[in-house]
Enzyme design. Structure first.
Site, PDB file in Angstrom:
ATOM      1  N   LYS A   2       0.841  -1.203   0.000  1.00 26.67           N
ATOM      2  CA  LYS A   2       0.000   0.000   0.000  1.00 26.67           C
ATOM      3  C   LYS A   2       0.872   1.247   0.000  1.00 26.67           C
ATOM      4  O   LYS A   2       0.641   2.179  -0.770  1.00 26.67           O
ATOM      5  CB  LYS A   2      -0.929   0.011   1.222  1.00 26.67           C
ATOM      6  CG  LYS A   2      -2.112  -0.916   1.089  1.00 26.67           C
ATOM      7  CD  LYS A   2      -2.851  -1.086   2.407  1.00 26.67           C
ATOM      8  CE  LYS A   2      -3.892  -2.187   2.274  1.00 26.67           C
ATOM      9  NZ  LYS A   2      -4.446  -2.648   3.546  1.00 26.67           N
ATOM     10  N   GLN A  42      -5.107  -1.242   9.518  1.00 25.80           N
ATOM     11  CA  GLN A  42      -5.034  -2.599   8.967  1.00 25.80           C
ATOM     12  C   GLN A  42      -5.687  -3.612   9.906  1.00 25.80           C
ATOM     13  O   GLN A  42      -5.423  -3.625  11.113  1.00 25.80           O
ATOM     14  CB  GLN A  42      -3.558  -2.963   8.723  1.00 25.80           C
ATOM     15  CG  GLN A  42      -3.328  -4.292   8.047  1.00 25.80           C
ATOM     16  CD  GLN A  42      -3.763  -4.339   6.585  1.00 25.80           C
ATOM     17  OE1 GLN A  42      -3.864  -3.312   5.925  1.00 25.80           O
ATOM     18  NE2 GLN A  42      -4.024  -5.520   6.086  1.00 25.80           N
ATOM     19  N   ASP A  69     -11.448   2.897   3.772  1.00 25.59           N
ATOM     20  CA  ASP A  69     -11.968   1.531   3.710  1.00 25.59           C
ATOM     21  C   ASP A  69     -13.473   1.519   3.451  1.00 25.59           C
ATOM     22  O   ASP A  69     -14.023   0.490   3.063  1.00 25.59           O
ATOM     23  CB  ASP A  69     -11.729   0.815   5.050  1.00 25.59           C
ATOM     24  CG  ASP A  69     -10.452  -0.009   5.076  1.00 25.59           C
ATOM     25  OD1 ASP A  69     -10.112  -0.600   4.037  1.00 25.59           O
ATOM     26  OD2 ASP A  69      -9.811  -0.065   6.144  1.00 25.59           O
TER      27      ASP A  69
HETATM   28  N1  GUN Z   1      -6.883  -6.485   5.997  1.00 28.17           N
HETATM   29  C1  GUN Z   1      -7.048  -7.218   4.856  1.00 28.17           C
HETATM   30  N2  GUN Z   1      -7.749  -6.509   3.941  1.00 28.17           N
HETATM   31  C2  GUN Z   1      -8.026  -5.309   4.495  1.00 28.17           C
HETATM   32  C3  GUN Z   1      -8.713  -4.146   4.037  1.00 28.17           C
HETATM   33  O1  GUN Z   1      -9.240  -4.069   2.914  1.00 28.17           O
HETATM   34  N3  GUN Z   1      -8.776  -3.103   4.923  1.00 28.17           N
HETATM   35  C4  GUN Z   1      -8.233  -3.166   6.155  1.00 28.17           C
HETATM   36  N4  GUN Z   1      -8.357  -2.102   6.944  1.00 28.17           N
HETATM   37  N5  GUN Z   1      -7.594  -4.234   6.613  1.00 28.17           N
HETATM   38  C5  GUN Z   1      -7.489  -5.296   5.783  1.00 28.17           C
END
Ligand code: GUN
Length: 294
Positions: free
Chosen positions: A55, A99, A122
């Site tokens: 990311k 996350q 998100d």
């Molecule tokens: N962990 C795995 N996928 C995601 C996601 O799309 N968002 C977040 N915040 N954590 C994750």
């Protein structure tokens, strides 16, 4: 029926990132700012560390600012909430992603609900869930957004199609249903208690599989020519002591019947981070009251 068209998520994700990079340049030139994304990682989960690294790299590659916050696994909930509060107030931070999964001693819902809805890249905050369902401008979860973009590459007009979403999670199934309804599909949300699931899926012009069960959807459930979007990413034994990734659809049998299908890997997966970057731009636009960029 000839084999399905394979929807190339890697290439389409690269297109999304290129558009994000162009939008970022435009915002800098026309509005004098560069969007910033803060990603918060608590603990040492290996998969989460990889996601967070990817990311951050892609955020920088598209010209945006990346703020990484890595906290120890034993971080107190109050300290995490204090960081979220600080990021909410920081004008350089347009998007905040905490996350998941968080360590067990932290209440994830409480933390996610503490994020400013306008920075919630998100799209998990209840305010954004509500905005999505009423058709207001909102930040939409990344995986369903990416899935919709993939479907639209093979069917630019989805209106009137019978869509079946398999899975009812807050992260994929429910927002996917809302997005497809907004595209004027007739939407059915199927799940583990659905009666005659193969019969329900057989009615669908568009199938979105998000159940988390390896190779669950079989080719003889698919209407000939249907679009199949496979959200699943499951690691299974390959038989030689190694493992491989498979989706929620039995790829070979589904591809033999479908009109178009996403592969795993290389389908929905690459779209998720691309849509996160897209959401970071959208979050900045929302915060600054700028209409969507064309
Ligand atoms: N962990 C795995 N996928 C995601 C996601 O799309 N968002 C977040 N915040 N954590 C994750």
């Amino acid at each position: 029926m000839a084999d399905a068209k394979i929807i190339d998520g890697k290439a389409i994700a690269a297109d999304v990132r290129a558009k994000v990079a162009a939008d970022v340049k435009r915002l800098k030139a026309e509005h004098g700012f560069v969007p910033g994304l803060a990603v918060v990682l608590v603990g040492e989960d290996p998969a989460s560390k990889v996601y967070v690294k990817n990311k951050a790299e892609q955020t920088v590659e598209t010209g945006m600012l990346s703020f990484e916050h890595k906290l120890p696994a034993e971080t107190a909930e109050a300290d995490l909430l204090a960081l979220v509060d600080k990021l909410n107030k920081d004008p350089a931070v347009n998007g905040i992603l905490v996350q998941l999964p968080l360590p067990k001693h932290i209440n994830s819902e409480k933390v996610l609900n503490a994020i400013d809805p306008d920075k919630d890249v998100d799209g998990f905050h209840p305010v954004n869930v509500g905005r999505l369902w009423i058709g207001a401008r909102s930040l939409v979860p990344c995986t369903p957004t990416g899935s919709l973009i993939l479907a639209q590459t093979v069917a630019p007009k989805l209106a009137g199609l019978d869509a079946v979403v398999i899975g009812r999670s807050n992260i994929v199934g429910k927002p996917m249903a809302s997005l497809l309804l907004a595209q004027s599909c007739t939407v059915t949300v199927a799940h583990s208690r659905t009666k005659d699931l193969p019969g329900v899926v057989r009615r669908a012009d568009l199938v979105v599989a998000a159940v988390g069960i390896p190779e669950f959807v079989k080719g003889d459930w698919i209407k000939p020519g249907a679009i199949v979007i496979d959200v699943g990413i499951n690691r299974v034994p390959k038989g030689d002591g190694k493992t491989k990734l498979v989706g929620d659809c039995d790829y070979a049998s589904c591809a033999a019947v479908a009109g178009a299908i996403t592969p795993v890997p290389g389908g929905v997966g690459p779209m998720t981070i691309a849509c996160l970057l897209k959401n970071t731009v959208e979050a900045a636009l929302i915060q600054k009251n700028i209409p969507a960029l064309g």
